[in-house]
Each structure stands twice: as structure tokens, then as C-alpha cells.
Design a protein around this motif. Structure first.
Motif, PDB file in Angstrom:
ATOM      1  N   ASP A 210       6.235   7.358  14.234  1.00  0.00           N
ATOM      2  CA  ASP A 210       6.118   7.815  12.846  1.00  0.00           C
ATOM      3  C   ASP A 210       7.498   7.953  12.213  1.00  0.00           C
ATOM      4  O   ASP A 210       7.685   7.632  11.031  1.00  0.00           O
ATOM      5  CB  ASP A 210       5.386   9.159  12.789  1.00  0.00           C
ATOM      6  N   ALA A 211       8.474   8.404  13.001  1.00  0.00           N
ATOM      7  CA  ALA A 211       9.833   8.548  12.473  1.00  0.00           C
ATOM      8  C   ALA A 211      10.459   7.195  12.163  1.00  0.00           C
ATOM      9  O   ALA A 211      11.336   7.088  11.293  1.00  0.00           O
ATOM     10  CB  ALA A 211      10.705   9.313  13.462  1.00  0.00           C
ATOM     11  N   LEU A 212      10.020   6.137  12.852  1.00  0.00           N
ATOM     12  CA  LEU A 212      10.571   4.803  12.608  1.00  0.00           C
ATOM     13  C   LEU A 212      10.151   4.237  11.261  1.00  0.00           C
ATOM     14  O   LEU A 212      10.641   3.176  10.857  1.00  0.00           O
ATOM     15  CB  LEU A 212      10.143   3.841  13.726  1.00  0.00           C
ATOM     16  N   ARG A 213       9.216   4.916  10.565  1.00  0.00           N
ATOM     17  CA  ARG A 213       8.905   4.494   9.202  1.00  0.00           C
ATOM     18  C   ARG A 213      10.122   4.651   8.297  1.00  0.00           C
ATOM     19  O   ARG A 213      10.236   3.996   7.267  1.00  0.00           O
ATOM     20  CB  ARG A 213       7.731   5.314   8.657  1.00  0.00           C
ATOM     21  N   LEU A 214      11.029   5.555   8.676  1.00  0.00           N
ATOM     22  CA  LEU A 214      12.318   5.657   8.017  1.00  0.00           C
ATOM     23  C   LEU A 214      13.210   4.529   8.524  1.00  0.00           C
ATOM     24  O   LEU A 214      12.819   3.761   9.406  1.00  0.00           O
ATOM     25  CB  LEU A 214      12.948   7.011   8.333  1.00  0.00           C
ATOM     26  N   ASP A 215      14.403   4.410   8.014  1.00  0.00           N
ATOM     27  CA  ASP A 215      15.331   3.442   8.579  1.00  0.00           C
ATOM     28  C   ASP A 215      15.860   3.964   9.910  1.00  0.00           C
ATOM     29  O   ASP A 215      15.711   5.148  10.238  1.00  0.00           O
ATOM     30  CB  ASP A 215      16.487   3.178   7.609  1.00  0.00           C
ATOM     31  N   LEU A 256      -3.379  -9.258  14.765  1.00  0.00           N
ATOM     32  CA  LEU A 256      -2.843  -9.344  13.405  1.00  0.00           C
ATOM     33  C   LEU A 256      -3.763  -8.682  12.397  1.00  0.00           C
ATOM     34  O   LEU A 256      -3.322  -7.913  11.532  1.00  0.00           O
ATOM     35  CB  LEU A 256      -2.629 -10.817  13.035  1.00  0.00           C
ATOM     36  N   ILE A 257      -5.058  -8.959  12.508  1.00  0.00           N
ATOM     37  CA  ILE A 257      -6.007  -8.543  11.486  1.00  0.00           C
ATOM     38  C   ILE A 257      -6.352  -7.065  11.573  1.00  0.00           C
ATOM     39  O   ILE A 257      -6.352  -6.342  10.571  1.00  0.00           O
ATOM     40  CB  ILE A 257      -7.295  -9.387  11.599  1.00  0.00           C
ATOM     41  N   ALA A 258      -6.673  -6.592  12.779  1.00  0.00           N
ATOM     42  CA  ALA A 258      -7.230  -5.251  12.938  1.00  0.00           C
ATOM     43  C   ALA A 258      -6.344  -4.134  12.386  1.00  0.00           C
ATOM     44  O   ALA A 258      -6.846  -3.236  11.696  1.00  0.00           O
ATOM     45  CB  ALA A 258      -7.569  -4.998  14.411  1.00  0.00           C
ATOM     46  N   PRO A 259      -5.019  -4.119  12.659  1.00  0.00           N
ATOM     47  CA  PRO A 259      -4.217  -3.018  12.109  1.00  0.00           C
ATOM     48  C   PRO A 259      -4.230  -2.956  10.587  1.00  0.00           C
ATOM     49  O   PRO A 259      -4.247  -1.863  10.004  1.00  0.00           O
ATOM     50  CB  PRO A 259      -2.806  -3.320  12.635  1.00  0.00           C
ATOM     51  N   HIS A 260      -4.238  -4.117   9.931  1.00  0.00           N
ATOM     52  CA  HIS A 260      -4.245  -4.127   8.465  1.00  0.00           C
ATOM     53  C   HIS A 260      -5.573  -3.608   7.912  1.00  0.00           C
ATOM     54  O   HIS A 260      -5.598  -2.873   6.911  1.00  0.00           O
ATOM     55  CB  HIS A 260      -3.973  -5.544   7.959  1.00  0.00           C
ATOM     56  N   ILE A 261      -6.663  -3.999   8.541  1.00  0.00           N
ATOM     57  CA  ILE A 261      -7.970  -3.497   8.099  1.00  0.00           C
ATOM     58  C   ILE A 261      -8.053  -1.992   8.303  1.00  0.00           C
ATOM     59  O   ILE A 261      -8.536  -1.250   7.434  1.00  0.00           O
ATOM     60  CB  ILE A 261      -9.101  -4.212   8.850  1.00  0.00           C
ATOM     61  N   ALA A 262      -7.563  -1.519   9.455  1.00  0.00           N
ATOM     62  CA  ALA A 262      -7.613  -0.081   9.753  1.00  0.00           C
ATOM     63  C   ALA A 262      -6.816   0.720   8.727  1.00  0.00           C
ATOM     64  O   ALA A 262      -7.232   1.807   8.313  1.00  0.00           O
ATOM     65  CB  ALA A 262      -7.077   0.171  11.162  1.00  0.00           C
ATOM     66  N   ARG A 263      -5.668   0.202   8.306  1.00  0.00           N
ATOM     67  CA  ARG A 263      -4.856   0.915   7.309  1.00  0.00           C
ATOM     68  C   ARG A 263      -5.594   1.042   5.978  1.00  0.00           C
ATOM     69  O   ARG A 263      -5.406   2.028   5.255  1.00  0.00           O
ATOM     70  CB  ARG A 263      -3.525   0.175   7.097  1.00  0.00           C
ATOM     71  N   ARG A 264      -6.393   0.060   5.654  1.00  0.00           N
ATOM     72  CA  ARG A 264      -7.087   0.063   4.373  1.00  0.00           C
ATOM     73  C   ARG A 264      -8.365   0.916   4.376  1.00  0.00           C
ATOM     74  O   ARG A 264      -9.014   1.063   3.339  1.00  0.00           O
ATOM     75  CB  ARG A 264      -7.427  -1.364   3.963  1.00  0.00           C
ATOM     76  N   LEU A 265      -8.722   1.441   5.533  1.00  0.00           N
ATOM     77  CA  LEU A 265      -9.943   2.240   5.619  1.00  0.00           C
ATOM     78  C   LEU A 265      -9.726   3.689   5.205  1.00  0.00           C
ATOM     79  O   LEU A 265     -10.696   4.436   5.057  1.00  0.00           O
ATOM     80  CB  LEU A 265     -10.491   2.198   7.058  1.00  0.00           C
ATOM     81  N   ALA A 267      -7.661   6.449   2.541  1.00  0.00           N
ATOM     82  CA  ALA A 267      -6.894   6.580   1.303  1.00  0.00           C
ATOM     83  C   ALA A 267      -5.492   7.091   1.588  1.00  0.00           C
ATOM     84  O   ALA A 267      -4.519   6.658   0.984  1.00  0.00           O
ATOM     85  CB  ALA A 267      -7.624   7.525   0.334  1.00  0.00           C
ATOM     86  N   LYS A 268      -5.383   8.026   2.539  1.00  0.00           N
ATOM     87  CA  LYS A 268      -4.089   8.559   2.912  1.00  0.00           C
ATOM     88  C   LYS A 268      -3.467   7.688   4.000  1.00  0.00           C
ATOM     89  O   LYS A 268      -4.150   6.932   4.682  1.00  0.00           O
ATOM     90  CB  LYS A 268      -4.225   9.995   3.412  1.00  0.00           C
ATOM     91  N   ARG A 269      -2.164   7.833   4.143  1.00  0.00           N
ATOM     92  CA  ARG A 269      -1.459   7.075   5.177  1.00  0.00           C
ATOM     93  C   ARG A 269      -1.498   7.873   6.470  1.00  0.00           C
ATOM     94  O   ARG A 269      -0.800   8.869   6.603  1.00  0.00           O
ATOM     95  CB  ARG A 269      -0.013   6.833   4.759  1.00  0.00           C
ATOM     96  N   PRO A 270      -2.321   7.480   7.433  1.00  0.00           N
ATOM     97  CA  PRO A 270      -2.455   8.282   8.658  1.00  0.00           C
ATOM     98  C   PRO A 270      -1.242   8.139   9.562  1.00  0.00           C
ATOM     99  O   PRO A 270      -0.482   7.173   9.468  1.00  0.00           O
ATOM    100  CB  PRO A 270      -3.712   7.696   9.311  1.00  0.00           C
ATOM    101  N   GLY A 271      -1.079   9.102  10.462  1.00  0.00           N
ATOM    102  CA  GLY A 271      -0.048   8.992  11.474  1.00  0.00           C
ATOM    103  C   GLY A 271      -0.398   7.917  12.481  1.00  0.00           C
ATOM    104  O   GLY A 271      -1.530   7.406  12.517  1.00  0.00           O
ATOM    105  N   PHE A 272       0.565   7.588  13.344  1.00  0.00           N
ATOM    106  CA  PHE A 272       0.357   6.490  14.287  1.00  0.00           C
ATOM    107  C   PHE A 272      -0.795   6.771  15.241  1.00  0.00           C
ATOM    108  O   PHE A 272      -1.579   5.866  15.558  1.00  0.00           O
ATOM    109  CB  PHE A 272       1.638   6.229  15.079  1.00  0.00           C
TER     110      PHE A 272
END
Length: 331
Positions: A210-215, A256-265, A267-272
Motif C-alpha cells: 500500500d505504501a508503494l502507491r507513493l513514489d 491481466l484482466i482480473a485485477p482490473h475488474i476487481a478494482r472496478r467493483l 467505489a472506494k480504493r481498497p487496500g491491497f
């Protein structure tokens, strides 16, 4: 988050039930129920219990493993296009198994798993080592280009081995095409063990990822060992992919596909950690439904699972590339 989790669990349950019912022969709920309740040995009992159930479990484990592997790679490289198949990990595992069979002859199930893991780890090290040597100026798609190149090289070497060794060709041709049917059940223990290890690793690494979302500089500033986190995460991704290849052969695009679909499920940005659970369920659902389609679209034959997934995966990849290009030009 809870609603998405419940939706995915119900969808996976529906997919598993449908997988037990559908195929060349379509069985009703009463037939499927009696198979497990009575433990008979009629033809439909054998088909459901010894063919459809194992391949369904294989699809669930493979889909979950590949999707989590893809999530690890996308998170720690900050590259939305990262995926085990596109980064050469699957090809490395397949090359190692083919080479081992050609050199040593018949392989035990344990040997297949060990060779697949070793090949996946070696391919991952090669891809990320080469991309690191090229430097950051290659851009975020540089690692993808290196991965595709390495995957093509390893695939060509695998084909060369199969052409030179007829025994290896006969043994591995079906396995290398990828699929969930007619796989030895003990291989599920290898894939399942890799998945359990990776899930534990995901829970442990979640705060650091989660911290790696930063630089990198900001992440290091709050106490995260960036290099170690990336190394462990990519190692877990390679182990997951190796377990999946050992079970089902090279299967692409799910990671490739599954993580992108999961993110769109959500509304909020969930933790890892939460995203990992959603991603594994999504990948399992995709794999089971793809397996069902593979049985039905050319019945009474069976389509390669890779071809079924490519119908979804290739347009999805093009969409991601186009969206990324539009963001870069500011459209």
C-alpha cells in the motif's frame, strides 16, 4: 466492499454449480445431487465426480493463483499491463518442464512442480533484471516489452525441444496448450500450496505494498524497504504462476484482466489485502466460466482454454493500452 465480496462469492458458487451440470452431456440438478449423495458408479456419476469436479477445482485454483500473481506484479511495478503470461513467467515455467522431460525422461509430479517453480523464478529474474538494466528512461511499458521478448524466446526454445524430442512432444503437447481437464489431481496440491503461501505473504506485505502507491522515496521515508518488498512480492508472483502452470499448463490473460475488474467493483480504493481477496474470486470466476465455454462452443469437441481467454484478453489489453496512451497525451 462487503456487497462486492458477497456478489463475487455468489457468482463463483453459480459458476461452480454450472460447471458440474454443463458439458457435452447436460445433467439436471437431481442427477448431480444424487452423484454426491449416493456415491454411485454409473456413467454420469463417473463423469461428474471424476471429470467435472476435478477440472472445476483446477479452474478455481488456477484462476485465483494467476489473478493474485498479476495483482502482485501490477502493484509493485506500478504497471497496469503487468501479467505473468506477458512477462515471460509462464513461458519460463513451461520451458523448464519441457527441458527437464527431454533431459531426464519421465518426471514425477513433484519434479514437474519443482521445475515449473524454478523456471518461473528464473524467467522473472531475467525479465526484471533486463528491464532494470535498461533504466527508468524506457518508460512504464519497458518491462512489458522485455517480458514479451523473453516470453517469445523461451516459447521458441520450448518448441525446439519438442521438435527434437518426440517423447517430450507426445507427453507435453496437450499440457502446453493449457487447460483444466484431465490433469493429475496431485498437481492441485502443488498449486493449492503455492496459493496458500502467497495469500499469507499478501497479508504480511499488504501495508508495505500500500505504501508503494507513493513514489519510492516517500515509501522509504515512512520505513518501507522498497527493494525487499518488490523482491518478495515478485517472488510470490512467480511461485503463484509456477503453481498454476504445473496444474494447468500456460494460461494467459487471467492475471491481466482480473485485477482490473476487481478494482472496478468498489467505489472506494481498497487496500491491497482487500483487493487481493476480490481479485482471487474474480480470477476464479473467469477461469470457471471460460472452462464452461471451452466445452460448449465447439461441442462435442473442446476449444483450447487459451483461445477462449484470448477473445476477452486481447481486446482488454488493447483497451488498456489505448486508455494509457490517451492519459499520456492528456486527452
Amino acid at each position: 466492499m462487503k456487497r462486492s465480496l458477497l456478489l463475487l462469492l455468489l457468482t463463483l458458487l453459480v459458476a461452480v454449480i454450472a460447471s458440474l451440470h454443463l458439458g457435452v452431456h447436460v445433467y439436471g440438478p437431481a442427477t448431480v445431487w444424487s452423484t454426491f449423495a449416493s456415491g454411485g458408479d454409473s456413467m454420469h456419476d463417473i463423469i461428474i465426480r471424476t471429470l467435472r469436479l476435478p477440472r472445476t477445482l483446477n479452474a478455481v485454483l488456477t484462476g485465483a493463483a494467476l489473478s493474485l500473481s498479476g495483482l502482485f506484479m501490477q502493484a509493485v511495478t506500478r504497471n497496469p499491463l503487468a501479467e505473468p503470461g506477458l512477462l515471460g513467467v509462464n513461458a519460463g515455467a513451461a520451458f523448464a518442464v519441457a527441458g527437464g522431460l527431454a533431459l531426464f525422461g519421465a518426471l514425477s509430479i513433484t519434479s514437474i512442480g519443482v521445475l515449473a517453480i524454478a523456471g518461473a523464478l528464473a524467467a522473472a529474474a531475467l525479465v526484471f533484471g533486463l528491464s532494470g538494466a535498461l533504466g527508468p528512461e524506457t518508460g512504464p511499458t519497458g518491462i512489458l516489452l522485455v517480458g514479451v521478448t523473453v516470453a517469445a524466446m523461451l516459447a521458441a526454445l520450448t518448441q525446439l525441444i519438442l521438435l527434437l524430442d518426440e517423447t517430450a512432444l507426445e507427453t507435453l503437447l496437450f499440457w502446453l496448450s493449457g487447460g483444466f481437464a484431465d490433469r493429475p489431481l496431485p498437481l492441485l496440491w502443488i498449486g493449492g500450496g503455492a496459493l496458500l503461501i502467497a495469500v499469507a505473504g499478501a497479508a504480511f506485505l499488504a501495508p508495505s505494498i500500500d505504501a508503494l502507491r507513493l513514489d519510492d522515496h516517500s515509501a522509504s521515508g515512512i520505513g518501507v524497504n522498497v527493494v525487499r518488498t518488490r523482491l518478495v512480492a515478485l517472488t510470490l508472483a512467480a511461485v503463484l504462476s509456477a503453481g498454476a502452470v504445473a496444474m494447468s499448463g500456460p494460461v494467459t490473460f487471467i492475471g491481466l484482466i482480473a485485477p482490473h475488474i476487481a478494482r472496478r467493483l468498489t467505489a472506494k480504493r481498497p487496500g491491497f489485502a482487500a483487493l487481493a481477496v476480490l481479485t482471487m474470486l474474480t480470477g476464479a470466476i473467469i477461469a470457471v466460466f471460460a472452462d464452461i465455454l471451452a466445452r460448449l462452443i465447439v461441442a462435442p469437441g473442446e476449444a483450447p482454454i487459451g483461445a477462449v481467454l484470448a477473445f476477452v484478453g486481447v481486446p482488454f489489453l488493447i483497451h488498456l493500452l489505448r486508455a494509457k496512451r490517451l492519459r499520456e497525451v492528456g486527452v
